[in-house]
Design a protein around this motif. Sequence first.
Motif, PDB file in Angstrom:
ATOM      1  N   VAL A 161     -24.453 -20.496  54.749  1.00  0.00           N
ATOM      2  CA  VAL A 161     -24.764 -21.235  55.970  1.00  0.00           C
ATOM      3  C   VAL A 161     -24.805 -20.283  57.162  1.00  0.00           C
ATOM      4  CG1 VAL A 161     -23.872 -22.953  57.593  1.00  0.00           C
ATOM      5  CG2 VAL A 161     -23.890 -23.444  55.143  1.00  0.00           C
ATOM      6  N   LEU A 162     -23.812 -19.403  57.265  1.00  0.00           N
ATOM      7  CA  LEU A 162     -23.777 -18.454  58.385  1.00  0.00           C
ATOM      8  C   LEU A 162     -24.930 -17.466  58.348  1.00  0.00           C
ATOM      9  CD1 LEU A 162     -19.962 -17.611  58.610  1.00  0.00           C
ATOM     10  CD2 LEU A 162     -21.348 -18.749  60.366  1.00  0.00           C
ATOM     11  N   GLY A 163     -25.326 -17.057  57.143  1.00  0.00           N
ATOM     12  CA  GLY A 163     -26.349 -16.032  57.027  1.00  0.00           C
ATOM     13  C   GLY A 163     -27.761 -16.559  56.884  1.00  0.00           C
ATOM     14  N   PHE A 164     -27.940 -17.877  56.930  1.00  0.00           N
ATOM     15  CA  PHE A 164     -29.280 -18.422  56.750  1.00  0.00           C
ATOM     16  C   PHE A 164     -30.189 -17.993  57.896  1.00  0.00           C
ATOM     17  CE2 PHE A 164     -32.404 -21.990  56.654  1.00  0.00           C
ATOM     18  CZ  PHE A 164     -32.918 -21.709  55.399  1.00  0.00           C
ATOM     19  N   GLU A 165     -31.411 -17.621  57.565  1.00  0.00           N
ATOM     20  CA  GLU A 165     -32.282 -16.958  58.541  1.00  0.00           C
ATOM     21  C   GLU A 165     -32.922 -17.902  59.557  1.00  0.00           C
ATOM     22  OE1 GLU A 165     -34.674 -17.767  54.745  1.00  0.00           O
ATOM     23  OE2 GLU A 165     -32.692 -17.014  55.279  1.00  0.00           O
ATOM     24  N   GLU A 166     -32.839 -19.210  59.351  1.00  0.00           N
ATOM     25  CA  GLU A 166     -33.467 -20.148  60.287  1.00  0.00           C
ATOM     26  C   GLU A 166     -32.409 -20.970  61.009  1.00  0.00           C
ATOM     27  OE1 GLU A 166     -37.051 -22.278  59.281  1.00  0.00           O
ATOM     28  OE2 GLU A 166     -37.054 -21.347  57.304  1.00  0.00           O
ATOM     29  N   GLN A 167     -32.758 -21.392  62.217  1.00  0.00           N
ATOM     30  CA  GLN A 167     -31.862 -22.249  62.971  1.00  0.00           C
ATOM     31  C   GLN A 167     -32.068 -23.693  62.529  1.00  0.00           C
ATOM     32  OE1 GLN A 167     -29.521 -21.069  64.971  1.00  0.00           O
ATOM     33  NE2 GLN A 167     -28.712 -23.141  65.193  1.00  0.00           N
ATOM     34  N   PHE A 168     -31.000 -24.458  62.484  1.00  0.00           N
ATOM     35  CA  PHE A 168     -31.085 -25.877  62.126  1.00  0.00           C
ATOM     36  C   PHE A 168     -30.147 -26.653  63.038  1.00  0.00           C
ATOM     37  CE2 PHE A 168     -28.268 -23.564  59.269  1.00  0.00           C
ATOM     38  CZ  PHE A 168     -27.062 -24.230  59.411  1.00  0.00           C
ATOM     39  N   LEU A 182     -30.160 -28.736  54.040  1.00  0.00           N
ATOM     40  CA  LEU A 182     -29.585 -29.516  52.954  1.00  0.00           C
ATOM     41  C   LEU A 182     -29.943 -28.861  51.629  1.00  0.00           C
ATOM     42  CD1 LEU A 182     -31.642 -32.855  52.485  1.00  0.00           C
ATOM     43  CD2 LEU A 182     -32.550 -30.705  53.350  1.00  0.00           C
ATOM     44  N   HIS A 183     -29.427 -29.401  50.539  1.00  0.00           N
ATOM     45  CA  HIS A 183     -29.697 -28.834  49.223  1.00  0.00           C
ATOM     46  C   HIS A 183     -31.015 -29.378  48.690  1.00  0.00           C
ATOM     47  CE1 HIS A 183     -29.142 -27.578  45.056  1.00  0.00           C
ATOM     48  NE2 HIS A 183     -28.162 -26.795  45.480  1.00  0.00           N
ATOM     49  N   PRO A 184     -31.809 -28.571  47.964  1.00  0.00           N
ATOM     50  CA  PRO A 184     -33.065 -29.087  47.419  1.00  0.00           C
ATOM     51  C   PRO A 184     -32.876 -30.195  46.390  1.00  0.00           C
ATOM     52  CG  PRO A 184     -32.615 -26.863  46.600  1.00  0.00           C
ATOM     53  CD  PRO A 184     -31.647 -27.123  47.707  1.00  0.00           C
ATOM     54  N   LEU A 185     -31.675 -30.348  45.832  1.00  0.00           N
ATOM     55  CA  LEU A 185     -31.385 -31.448  44.921  1.00  0.00           C
ATOM     56  C   LEU A 185     -30.803 -32.665  45.636  1.00  0.00           C
ATOM     57  CD1 LEU A 185     -29.834 -29.637  41.807  1.00  0.00           C
ATOM     58  CD2 LEU A 185     -32.139 -30.589  42.051  1.00  0.00           C
ATOM     59  N   ALA A 186     -30.658 -32.603  46.947  1.00  0.00           N
ATOM     60  CA  ALA A 186     -30.115 -33.736  47.697  1.00  0.00           C
ATOM     61  C   ALA A 186     -31.031 -34.945  47.561  1.00  0.00           C
ATOM     62  CB  ALA A 186     -29.928 -33.361  49.162  1.00  0.00           C
ATOM     63  N   HIS A 187     -30.454 -36.103  47.679  1.00  0.00           N
ATOM     64  CA  HIS A 187     -31.196 -37.355  47.462  1.00  0.00           C
ATOM     65  C   HIS A 187     -32.480 -37.456  48.281  1.00  0.00           C
ATOM     66  CE1 HIS A 187     -31.990 -41.700  47.123  1.00  0.00           C
ATOM     67  NE2 HIS A 187     -31.251 -41.659  46.034  1.00  0.00           N
ATOM     68  N   PRO A 188     -32.459 -37.142  49.575  1.00  0.00           N
ATOM     69  CA  PRO A 188     -33.713 -37.265  50.346  1.00  0.00           C
ATOM     70  C   PRO A 188     -34.830 -36.354  49.845  1.00  0.00           C
ATOM     71  CG  PRO A 188     -31.833 -37.163  51.818  1.00  0.00           C
ATOM     72  CD  PRO A 188     -31.328 -36.811  50.456  1.00  0.00           C
ATOM     73  N   THR A 242     -29.347 -22.763  50.051  1.00  0.00           N
ATOM     74  CA  THR A 242     -29.190 -22.279  48.684  1.00  0.00           C
ATOM     75  C   THR A 242     -29.955 -23.190  47.746  1.00  0.00           C
ATOM     76  OG1 THR A 242     -27.599 -21.668  46.949  1.00  0.00           O
ATOM     77  CG2 THR A 242     -27.102 -23.628  48.229  1.00  0.00           C
ATOM     78  N   ASP A 243     -30.361 -22.630  46.583  1.00  0.00           N
ATOM     79  CA  ASP A 243     -30.922 -23.464  45.537  1.00  0.00           C
ATOM     80  C   ASP A 243     -30.074 -23.388  44.270  1.00  0.00           C
ATOM     81  OD1 ASP A 243     -31.483 -20.928  44.688  1.00  0.00           O
ATOM     82  OD2 ASP A 243     -33.659 -21.164  44.652  1.00  0.00           O
ATOM     83  N   GLU A 244     -28.870 -22.816  44.392  1.00  0.00           N
ATOM     84  CA  GLU A 244     -27.922 -22.840  43.272  1.00  0.00           C
ATOM     85  C   GLU A 244     -27.470 -24.288  43.037  1.00  0.00           C
ATOM     86  OE1 GLU A 244     -26.850 -20.291  41.292  1.00  0.00           O
ATOM     87  OE2 GLU A 244     -28.363 -19.067  42.312  1.00  0.00           O
ATOM     88  N   PRO A 245     -27.093 -24.638  41.787  1.00  0.00           N
ATOM     89  CA  PRO A 245     -26.708 -26.028  41.497  1.00  0.00           C
ATOM     90  C   PRO A 245     -25.310 -26.366  42.008  1.00  0.00           C
ATOM     91  CG  PRO A 245     -26.503 -24.698  39.524  1.00  0.00           C
ATOM     92  CD  PRO A 245     -27.107 -23.802  40.575  1.00  0.00           C
ATOM     93  N   ARG A 246     -25.117 -26.196  43.291  1.00  0.00           N
ATOM     94  CA  ARG A 246     -23.850 -26.465  43.983  1.00  0.00           C
ATOM     95  C   ARG A 246     -24.156 -26.541  45.464  1.00  0.00           C
ATOM     96  NH1 ARG A 246     -23.710 -22.013  46.639  1.00  0.00           N
ATOM     97  NH2 ARG A 246     -24.077 -19.963  45.705  1.00  0.00           N
TER      98      ARG A 246
END
Length: 400
Positions: A162-169, A125-131, A151-155
């Motif tokens: 998402v495809l290139g993220f290094e961790e599985q979720f 999720l985004h670091p600015l997400a509500h949780p 990402t930590d961009e403001p969007r």
Amino acid sequence: MPETEPNSPSESTADTPGGAPEETPEQALRHRLTVFRGAKHTLAEQGVDHTLAERLTALLTDGAEVYDLDEFTDIYGNGAVTELERRTAEELGFPAAAFFPTGTMAQQVALRCWAARTGNPTVALHPLAHPEVHERQAFSQVSGLRTVHPTDEPRLPTAEEVLGFEEQFGTLMLELPLRDAGFVLPTWDELVAVVEAARERDAVVHFDGARIWETTTHFGRPLREVAGLADSVYVSFYKTMGGLSGAVLAGSESLIAEARTWRHRYGGQLFQQFPAALAGLIGLRKELPELPSYVAHAKVVASAMKEGFAEAGVPWFRVHPEPPHTHQFQVWLPYDAEVLNAASLRQAQESGVCLFRRWFPNPSGPAGLAVTEVTVNAPGLAWSAEDVRAAVAEFVRLLS
């Protein structure tokens, strides 16, 4: 930024150096609400502006239009609560839905259910997400979930991120719109691509749709099509729909059956919830059809504000995003929040114009910047662009 006016009264009243008692937080809150409530011209009506008597009267008057008030009250989630669940599932295009007292609980339940099903407790999720910002680490502290940030961009994240993220979720959670970044949304094609990218990684997709109601104008798609991209969606009834409280989680029959079990375990199986359920049904009847007009007029208001600040000679300001993606947007000014709050209150008190409400210090970056959130709903439709520019000019004069 808090969701509503803060309400944390002090136990005692201190004295100022001059001997006059300081205002307690509770007294300051009451004063603000009284002033804003008394303003004749406001861009948005908010639930906190009403008295108990007014809210109860509205439930009786408007509630009769959406539910038979001669029916018995709900008991542990039947009656009006069941009807709200049914109507919400229908609006979102899902086979089932469950009512929760809070969105915080609804999303914890949804994501722990998905974690059990996918075998992966990691939520992207985004670091600015509500949780991450407003829930005191509830995901990790209560539900045993782990969060990662593509990402930590403001969007919101892109499909490539998402495809290139290094961790599985196991779950990708998308807040639509991303409130703390300025109520921002991706394009429709970007959203579709992000969802497809998550599925390519064998992850499920959950929408934090607290404000998903007002995204249809930006996406150019009906609500069912927007919500239908996800495996589950949470919606709120007090943030946009004018309700008292409460949230609904929508998804498959099996997911919602499991969610009801966890709702009970989390303490969300309340004995009676008919006021919140009635208010939610009223919101679906009265507010939902009007949201496109609010979004359209928010663009007029935002543009006029930009013109007003430029005409007033403010050296730096920002209206974000341009144009707004929903009926809410941010305004940034190079003043301390206390100065701007005082001017907002004074304008409402002296001229009866409530242009801005609460300003907050810049959450990151240099000091001396403050941000506010502007909402446009039914009262704001009466404001012309000239009205907005005039109100901005008056506000700026109060800062000098």
